[in-house]
Design an enzyme around this catalytic site. Sequence first.
Site, PDB file in Angstrom:
ATOM      1  N   ASP A 143       0.858  -1.188   0.000  1.00 46.34           N
ATOM      2  CA  ASP A 143       0.000   0.000   0.000  1.00 46.34           C
ATOM      3  C   ASP A 143       0.891   1.234   0.000  1.00 46.34           C
ATOM      4  O   ASP A 143       1.972   1.237   0.602  1.00 46.34           O
ATOM      5  CB  ASP A 143      -0.905   0.019   1.236  1.00 46.34           C
ATOM      6  CG  ASP A 143      -2.010  -1.025   1.171  1.00 46.34           C
ATOM      7  OD1 ASP A 143      -2.420  -1.383   0.055  1.00 46.34           O
ATOM      8  OD2 ASP A 143      -2.462  -1.483   2.239  1.00 46.34           O
ATOM      9  N   ASP A 157      -7.214  -1.395  -4.564  1.00 46.12           N
ATOM     10  CA  ASP A 157      -8.295  -0.997  -3.657  1.00 46.12           C
ATOM     11  C   ASP A 157      -9.222   0.008  -4.334  1.00 46.12           C
ATOM     12  O   ASP A 157     -10.450  -0.066  -4.198  1.00 46.12           O
ATOM     13  CB  ASP A 157      -7.720  -0.383  -2.378  1.00 46.12           C
ATOM     14  CG  ASP A 157      -6.874  -1.361  -1.586  1.00 46.12           C
ATOM     15  OD1 ASP A 157      -7.164  -2.573  -1.646  1.00 46.12           O
ATOM     16  OD2 ASP A 157      -5.927  -0.920  -0.915  1.00 46.12           O
TER      17      ASP A 157
END
Length: 200
Positions: A143, A157
């Site tokens: 991330d 995402d």
Amino acid sequence: MTEHPSVSGPDSGRSHRKHGKRIGARYALLLVAFALVAYIIDQLTKIWVVSTMVEGQITEVLPPVLSWHFIRNSGAAFSIGTEITWVFTIIQALVSIAIITQIGKVASKGWAVALGLVLGGAVGNLTDRLFREPTFGQGHVVDFIALPNFAIFNIADIAVVSGVILICLLTLRGIGMDGLRSNEEREDPDTAEVADDERP
């Protein structure tokens, strides 16, 4: 001027079925195209982050709104379930398989885009779960997109959330995967010609 008689009987049925298959293939290609775009962008950005940043590094992009913050997430959003990484691997695999099995039923541009985004995002994060450290099936997701007072996330995402939002909007409008609204009569697929340009 001579008018050609309309084709009826078995030949007409076969013609409609062939037309329906061509239209179905078009929606399938649209779904796969969006899935591939989401997946490729996700993987390329993760490769870029891993190769140019050190874990934990923060790079300001548009302060104070946007920054890159490289972390490895073993759980779900907001680092939920960090001790059960394998569960998310199974969930993402099941979601991907479920969407793939529905490809042939999609006859709506909106649903093709939505499911393509969800599929691409799910497979993107699943790739991390399967092949990244520390071990197969329990890899940590990369991330890096950071907003103020929000979870750190990635392109996969964004694709999944965008797809789910679009699915909710289509559902609220009463549009099914076959492109018809809930109050429209569903005709026999063997005899009905698909009006592709009118499908949302």
